[in-house]
Design an enzyme around this catalytic site. Structure first.
Site, PDB file in Angstrom:
ATOM      1  N   TYR A 164       0.869  -1.180   0.000  1.00 42.79           N
ATOM      2  CA  TYR A 164       0.000   0.000   0.000  1.00 42.79           C
ATOM      3  C   TYR A 164       0.904   1.227   0.000  1.00 42.79           C
ATOM      4  O   TYR A 164       1.869   1.300   0.766  1.00 42.79           O
ATOM      5  CB  TYR A 164      -0.889  -0.012   1.241  1.00 42.79           C
ATOM      6  CG  TYR A 164      -1.713   1.241   1.461  1.00 42.79           C
ATOM      7  CD1 TYR A 164      -1.446   2.085   2.544  1.00 42.79           C
ATOM      8  CD2 TYR A 164      -2.756   1.591   0.615  1.00 42.79           C
ATOM      9  CE1 TYR A 164      -2.204   3.229   2.768  1.00 42.79           C
ATOM     10  CE2 TYR A 164      -3.523   2.724   0.836  1.00 42.79           C
ATOM     11  CZ  TYR A 164      -3.242   3.551   1.912  1.00 42.79           C
ATOM     12  OH  TYR A 164      -3.982   4.686   2.136  1.00 42.79           O
ATOM     13  N   ASP A 215       9.421   2.360  -0.921  1.00 40.40           N
ATOM     14  CA  ASP A 215       8.446   3.062  -0.087  1.00 40.40           C
ATOM     15  C   ASP A 215       8.767   2.713   1.364  1.00 40.40           C
ATOM     16  O   ASP A 215       8.360   1.664   1.867  1.00 40.40           O
ATOM     17  CB  ASP A 215       7.024   2.648  -0.457  1.00 40.40           C
ATOM     18  CG  ASP A 215       6.011   3.345   0.436  1.00 40.40           C
ATOM     19  OD1 ASP A 215       4.791   3.241   0.160  1.00 40.40           O
ATOM     20  OD2 ASP A 215       6.417   4.006   1.416  1.00 40.40           O
ATOM     21  N   LYS A 274       5.546   9.384   8.330  1.00 39.16           N
ATOM     22  CA  LYS A 274       5.414   8.870   9.695  1.00 39.16           C
ATOM     23  C   LYS A 274       6.511   9.335  10.654  1.00 39.16           C
ATOM     24  O   LYS A 274       6.458  10.455  11.159  1.00 39.16           O
ATOM     25  CB  LYS A 274       5.309   7.336   9.659  1.00 39.16           C
ATOM     26  CG  LYS A 274       4.067   6.847   8.891  1.00 39.16           C
ATOM     27  CD  LYS A 274       3.962   5.345   8.846  1.00 39.16           C
ATOM     28  CE  LYS A 274       2.883   4.882   7.895  1.00 39.16           C
ATOM     29  NZ  LYS A 274       1.564   4.814   8.525  1.00 39.16           N
TER      30      LYS A 274
HETATM   31  P1  KE4 Z   1      -0.183   8.427   4.566  1.00 39.93           P
HETATM   32  O1  KE4 Z   1      -0.712   9.175   3.373  1.00 39.93           O
HETATM   33  O2  KE4 Z   1      -1.277   7.650   5.305  1.00 39.93           O
HETATM   34  O3  KE4 Z   1       0.659   9.310   5.506  1.00 39.93           O
HETATM   35  O4  KE4 Z   1       0.886   7.345   4.048  1.00 39.93           O
HETATM   36  C1  KE4 Z   1       0.474   6.407   3.089  1.00 39.93           C
HETATM   37  C2  KE4 Z   1       1.399   5.210   3.156  1.00 39.93           C
HETATM   38  C3  KE4 Z   1       2.363   5.064   2.188  1.00 39.93           C
HETATM   39  N1  KE4 Z   1       3.228   4.015   2.216  1.00 39.93           N
HETATM   40  C4  KE4 Z   1       3.182   3.102   3.217  1.00 39.93           C
HETATM   41  C5  KE4 Z   1       4.156   1.973   3.217  1.00 39.93           C
HETATM   42  C6  KE4 Z   1       2.218   3.222   4.248  1.00 39.93           C
HETATM   43  O5  KE4 Z   1       2.180   2.305   5.239  1.00 39.93           O
HETATM   44  C7  KE4 Z   1       1.306   4.298   4.220  1.00 39.93           C
HETATM   45  C8  KE4 Z   1       0.230   4.467   5.269  1.00 39.93           C
HETATM   46  N2  KE4 Z   1       0.068   3.383   6.184  1.00 39.93           N
HETATM   47  C9  KE4 Z   1      -1.244   3.238   6.773  1.00 39.93           C
HETATM   48  C10 KE4 Z   1      -1.155   2.053   7.732  1.00 39.93           C
HETATM   49  N3  KE4 Z   1      -1.139   0.833   7.072  1.00 39.93           N
HETATM   50  C11 KE4 Z   1      -1.687   4.473   7.478  1.00 39.93           C
HETATM   51  C12 KE4 Z   1      -2.867   4.271   8.404  1.00 39.93           C
HETATM   52  C13 KE4 Z   1      -4.131   4.816   7.832  1.00 39.93           C
HETATM   53  O6  KE4 Z   1      -4.357   4.671   6.603  1.00 39.93           O
HETATM   54  O7  KE4 Z   1      -4.902   5.379   8.641  1.00 39.93           O
END
Ligand code: KE4
Length: 427
Positions: free
Chosen positions: A143, A238, A266
């Site tokens: 993701y 990523d 993060k």
């Molecule tokens: P954000 O746009 O949520 O900051 O990041 C997206 C993203 C991109 N790449 C990786 C590997 C990620 O894990 C994420 C976001 N992770 C999720 C948890 N699996 C965020 C939690 C959520 O969606 O509320």
């Protein structure tokens, strides 16, 4: 009598879509009411009824040194007293860039953005602009945020909602996105045989955290590196989740494989909204204003977020700080496995630095999305709620990783393992 979270959730749903501002928080895949939190301190988090939990979500990764760390609170407070945003360069942005580059030498130039999604969408545009090619290759169960081009068999929230891809994403966009099974170099090689000179980039979570925690096999990343070198495609890691967790220098340090571009998020915001795209100067300099690939953001490099990220990474990068948290994580995972074995519960685990994965499965290996999807989801749900009741806060999805902070101590460990022993015994 309804607890506070039930009352608050009913009200929230009258105003916020699904009562939440991010899908996974809605507890849809585990059932029950999302717990409303009101404060955190170190490894602990407290709900609106005053109940305390050892926290393994840590905002899905950012809080590497725990909740409300005094150095982070101080940095944010002091910075805010001078103003919250200027829309002009500040020295804080350079300071965080320097520190990130020290920890991740593959990054020669960096661009701050406001989320991991923004980092990944900028990486896709930059890779396409730099190579003049259109296709992106990603992996099933990975993701990369809610980017149209990447919401194709994504992991995390999309998986939980059972929607492979998502409505609203035009076919014209996803036809440029190829997917392969994670950890499967042969599948990548055959896609390159068919599409090689049209592939702009391979985008991969070098340690997957969105189909629970599934690390790359040692040969997988090195193989991707070679395939990209041979074809002229960019290798994009990523590391939004694995950055500063799989190792202090991220998965690229753990595996010794150098990507062309890295997406971050993060931890570099320490709980405030930050993402970043970094990599080889020759590629990065194609971004505006140096180059023609447009990219911008009102609050990118925001002083408060920079201050929070700096305080977090300065603390985390002190000698042995990350190593101690990694050793603690190893003890947690070993302790959970021992108790599951003692209770006769089929259980597997993964760990990469301060992130970990728990799987209810008889399988010997969990290496790709299909392995995770084959795990016992019902047992996970019972485990999740049993631990929640016992004051241990895990992510409300079998497709999320767990996280440890430097604040997780002996008390947190014994609380967690005692709870697990009880829950495993009647799972
Ligand atoms: P954000 O746009 O949520 O900051 O990041 C997206 C993203 C991109 N790449 C990786 C590997 C990620 O894990 C994420 C976001 N992770 C999720 C948890 N699996 C965020 C939690 C959520 O969606 O509320």
């Amino acid at each position: 009598m309804a607890n506070r979270s039930e009352t608050l959730f009913a009200e929230a749903q009258r105003h916020l879509v699904g009562g939440v501002n991010s899908a996974v928080r809605a507890f849809r895949s585990v059932g029950g009411t999302p717990v409303f939190m009101r404060r955190g301190a170190g490894a602990w988090i407290e709900d609106e009824d005053g109940k305390q939990y050892v926290d393994y979500v840590l905002s899905y990764g950012p809080l590497a040194i725990g909740h409300a760390h005094p150095e982070v609170v101080e940095a944010i407070s002091q910075t805010a007293a001078n103003g919250t945003s200027f829309g002009a360069p500040t020295v804080l942005e350079t300071e965080l860039a320097v520190l990130v580059r020290e920890l991740m030498p593959s990054i020669e130039r960096i661009r701050m953005v406001n989320s991991g999604t923004e980092a990944c969408l900028s990486a896709v545009r930059l890779a396409r602009g730099y190579t003049g090619r259109d296709r992106i290759l990603k992996f099933r169960g990975n993701y990369h945020g809610h980017v149209d081009a990447l919401l194709v068999e994504a992991g995390s929230g999309v998986l939980t909602l059972g929607i492979p891809g998502s409505p609203g994403v035009p076919a014209a966009v996803t036809e440029m996105t190829l997917t392969a099974p994670y950890n499967d170099l042969e599948a990548v090689r055959s896609l390159f045989a068919d599409y090689g000179d049209t592939i702009a980039a391979v985008l991969v979570e070098p340690v997957s955290g969105n189909m629970n925690c599934v690390p790359a096999r040692p040969d997988f990343l090195a193989g991707l590196r070679q395939i990209c070198d041979d074809s002229g495609a960019l290798l994009v890691f990523d590391e939004v989740m694995s950055g500063f967790r799989a190792a202090l220098g991220g998965a690229q340090a753990l595996y010794g494989v150098k990507p062309d571009l890295t997406c971050l998020g993060k931890v570099i915001g320490g709980g405030l909204p930050v993402g970043a795209l970094g990599g080889r100067a020759e590629v990065m300099e194609h971004l505006a204003p140096s180059g023609p690939v447009y990219q911008a953001g009102t609050l990118s490099g925001n002083p408060l977020a920079m201050a929070s990220g700096l305080a977090t990474l300065r603390n985390l990068s002190q000698p042995d700080v990350h190593a101690r948290a990694e050793a603690w994580t190893r003890r947690l995972v070993a302790g959970l496995r021992e108790r599951a074995d003692a209770a006769g519960v089929p259980f597997a685990t993964h760990q990469a630095g301060t992130m970990f994965g728990l799987f209810f499965t008889h399988a010997d290996t969990v290496e790709r999305f299909e392995d995770v999807a084959g795990c016992d989801a019902e047992r996970f749900v019972r485990f999740f709620h049993g631990m929640l009741e016992a004051g241990v806060y895990l992510a409300p999805s079998a497709f999320e990783a767990g996280f440890v902070s430097t604040a997780h101590d002996e008390a947190a460990l014994s609380h967690t393992l005692d709870a697990a022993e009880r829950v495993f015994s009647h799972l």
